[in-house]
Every structure is written in C-alpha cells, then in structure tokens.
Design an enzyme around this catalytic site. Structure first.
Site, PDB file in Angstrom:
ATOM      1  N   LYS A  49       0.798  -1.221   0.000  1.00 22.81           N
ATOM      2  CA  LYS A  49       0.000   0.000   0.000  1.00 22.81           C
ATOM      3  C   LYS A  49       0.838   1.282   0.000  1.00 22.81           C
ATOM      4  O   LYS A  49       0.352   2.347  -0.395  1.00 22.81           O
ATOM      5  CB  LYS A  49      -0.965   0.002   1.187  1.00 22.81           C
ATOM      6  N   TYR A 263     -11.787 -15.710   2.367  1.00 21.37           N
ATOM      7  CA  TYR A 263     -10.861 -14.629   2.679  1.00 21.37           C
ATOM      8  C   TYR A 263     -10.394 -14.714   4.135  1.00 21.37           C
ATOM      9  O   TYR A 263     -11.224 -14.796   5.045  1.00 21.37           O
ATOM     10  CB  TYR A 263     -11.542 -13.267   2.449  1.00 21.37           C
ATOM     11  N   TYR A 289      -2.576 -12.924   2.485  1.00 23.26           N
ATOM     12  CA  TYR A 289      -2.292 -12.573   1.084  1.00 23.26           C
ATOM     13  C   TYR A 289      -1.045 -13.280   0.550  1.00 23.26           C
ATOM     14  O   TYR A 289      -1.151 -14.241  -0.213  1.00 23.26           O
ATOM     15  CB  TYR A 289      -2.113 -11.051   0.949  1.00 23.26           C
TER      16      TYR A 289
END
Ligand SMILES: Cc1ncc(COP(=O)(O)O)c(C=O)c1O
Length: 336
Positions: A49, A263, A289
């Site tokens: 990010k 998820y 992730y």
C-alpha cells in the site's frame, strides 16, 4: 506512459530489492525463483500500500483534504498503512474495520494490524460483515463534511486508478532492475485481492511492451470475477495514463485455486508456504495474502506449470504484521 504528471508524495524506500531465492530454487528443482521485496517499502512496517498511497495522498493534498477515510477487513494492512501516511502529512483519519472473518481467535481482533492501528491513532469504527462498505465510506464522508471537514475517501485496498499508478511504477522498477541484472523475467506472480496491485503491474508491463506476463493468485474471489475486476481497473488505469491502443484482455490472468475456505481463512498450503520461506530464506510472508500467493506459486511449480530455466518473480506484497493475529494457527503450542 508517464506517471510524473500526477500529484505524488514520497513514501517508498525504492527501489525495493529484487533478490534471487537460491534455497527455494534448489529445493523445488524447477524454475529460478526471485522475489521483489515490496514487503520492504517502508511506512509503518511496509507492504504494497505504500506505493499506492504515494499517489492517493498526493491527490488528497492537491484537493485540499483534511481527513482521510478508508475501510478494510479487521486485519487490513491497507488500513494500517493509510493511517500512517495520513499522519505523516498532518491529515486526520477515520477507518472502518469490517468483521469479514468470523469466529477467529481474540488475537485476530486485537493484535497485529489492529494493535498498530490503535498506536497510530486513527478514529476506528467497526462494521459487521455483509454491509456495502463503499456506502458506509460515503456515509462517513457525509458526516465529516457536516462537521466542517474536507474528507478524502480511499476505497478498500487503495484500489482505484490513482492508487494503481503505484504499481505501474513498481512494474517499471522491476523492468529496470531486471535489465541491470541481465535477467529475462518469464513470469510475475503475486497475491491479488482488491485488484490495484495486479491492475498496476499489468498496465506497467504492457504499457512498456515488456511482454512480461502477470499471474494473480486470488485470496477471495473466484477466477472469473477476479479477472473481470482486475481488467476493469486495469482499463481505467490505462485510460488515466492516456496510453494509446487497448489493453489486451488476455493480459489479465488470475488463479483462484488457493483461496481455501474464504478470505482470511487459513489453508494448509498457506501454513506450509509461510514456514517454508521463513525456514529456507529467512523471509516472512503473511497469512492472508502473500502466504496464499506463495502457496499457489509453490503448487504450480510442483505441478510443472513453470519450467526449469525460466525466471519467476514473486512480488512479496508484505503483510507479516498479520501473523500476530494468527498465532493460534501458526504456533498453536505456547513456547513457554
Ligand atoms: C499484504 C497484501 N498483499 C496483497 C494484497 C492484495 O493487493 P490488492 O488489494 O492490490 O489486490 C494486499 C491488499 O490488501 C495486502 O495487504
């Protein structure tokens, strides 16, 4: 393809290293495996990010914002890094944490990224699963406007065309580094979620005519949906950059075989990937992730999807902070 005309702040310790993984490569006896260390971007323990936030915060400042609003899952790395970036530029922040994963251990709700969110000092609000989080974001924006603030809304994962510019830059960085190393990159592989990373990489590689294919390992959506979502954002990013021609559809490839139960739900493959990379190369992945992304890469190599002699770059998108939310799964027996 020029990212220089967009407002941007500097947050990334770039270039992040592009490293060979000798032990993994030897162990698997398949292609040569390299890793792009975007876990080392800096900004409150790093991750993908940082690069997106350079353009998002740049845009927020250019528009006179006073307050950043964003959202993510409870253990969102994006939320943690967004608060840090806002702090650095004197912007207030309100973050919405969606309880997307249910029934997890207490560490999941209070340790890892949540602990860092609290230290970083944003206004934290929680939301139950199942709401339209974009609507929630808009509603908070309206509330802040009524209170005299100038809110700037950042979508989950920082994944819009402005945020994706950060990964166009990363693709350009990989091209420059591999040229310097004399390395032909045959494939780039990474974890894909809210799509900004993959959209930016695809546009960056295709816009430079590099011919480098990208494979996103999905952490949530089914393959078709993930590819549609990535393609949509990649096209928007392509247009934002005013690149001539059309982005070919086939440049967007995803694989959703490694999502498991959903998820943020641990899989055996993720556990093996996290331990294997830590124990062979001393590199920490994350449980949500990059752990699932690397699990996908390991499995594809073992199945012969990539060939000996090929050079594969895994983009490590960060997230190891999330390990602290998953202690009960990663190390079920207490050390003391
Ligand atoms: C550590 C990590 N890796 C990968 C991703 C996926 O990137 P994107 O959301 O851009 O698809 C995220 C996003 O939240 C992340 O935090």
């Amino acid at each position: 393809m020029n990212t220089a005309s967009f407002p941007r702040v500097r947050l990334t310790q770039a270039p992040t290293p592009l490293e060979f993984l000798p032990n993994i490569t030897r162990l698997l006896q398949g292609p040569n495996v390299y890793i792009k260390r975007d876990d080392n971007t800096g900004l409150a323990l790093g991750g993908n990010k940082t690069r997106k936030l350079e353009f998002l915060i740049g845009d927020a400042l250019a528009k006179g914002a006073t307050h950043i609003v964003t959202q993510g899952a409870t253990q969102s790395n994006h939320v943690r890094q967004t608060i840090a970036a806002a702090n650095k530029f004197g912007l207030k922040s309100t973050v919405l944490l969606e309880e997307r994963v249910s029934g997890a251990h207490a560490d999941y709700y209070n340790n890892g990224n949540v602990l860092l969110d609290q230290i970083l000092g944003a206004q934290i609000e929680t939301r139950p699963a199942g709401l339209d989080m974009n609507n929630e974001l808009v509603a908070v924006g309206e509330r802040l406007k009524s209170a005299g603030e100038a809110p700037y809304l950042i979508p989950g994962g920082g994944s819009n065309a402005i945020g994706a510019l950060g990964y166009v830059v990363s693709a350009q960085e990989i091209i420059a580094q591999s040229n310097d190393l004399g390395l032909r990159v045959d494939h780039v592989v990474h974890a894909t979620g809210s799509t900004g990373t993959q959209a930016g990489l695809v546009v960056g590689f295709q816009g430079a005519n590099s011919g480098i294919p990208v494979l996103g390992i999905s952490v949530r959506a089914a393959r078709d949906k993930q590819e549609d979502n990535v393609r949509k954002l990649a096209r928007q990013t392509w247009e934002l950059l005013k690149i001539r021609g059309k982005l070919p559809d086939e440049t967007v490839q995803a694989n959703s075989d490694y999502v498991g139960g959903g998820y943020g739900v641990p899989t055996d493959g993720m556990l093996e990937a996290v331990q294997l990379l830590a124990r062979t190369e001393g590199i920490l992945l994350d449980p949500v992730y990059s752990g699932k992304g690397f699990a996908g890469l390991l499995d594809l190599i073992r199945k012969g999807h990539f060939h000996p002699g090929q050079n594969i770059v895994f983009v490590h998108t960060g997230g190891a902070v999330g390990l602290f939310g998953y202690r009960s799964v990663l190390a079920p027996q207490a050390a003391f």
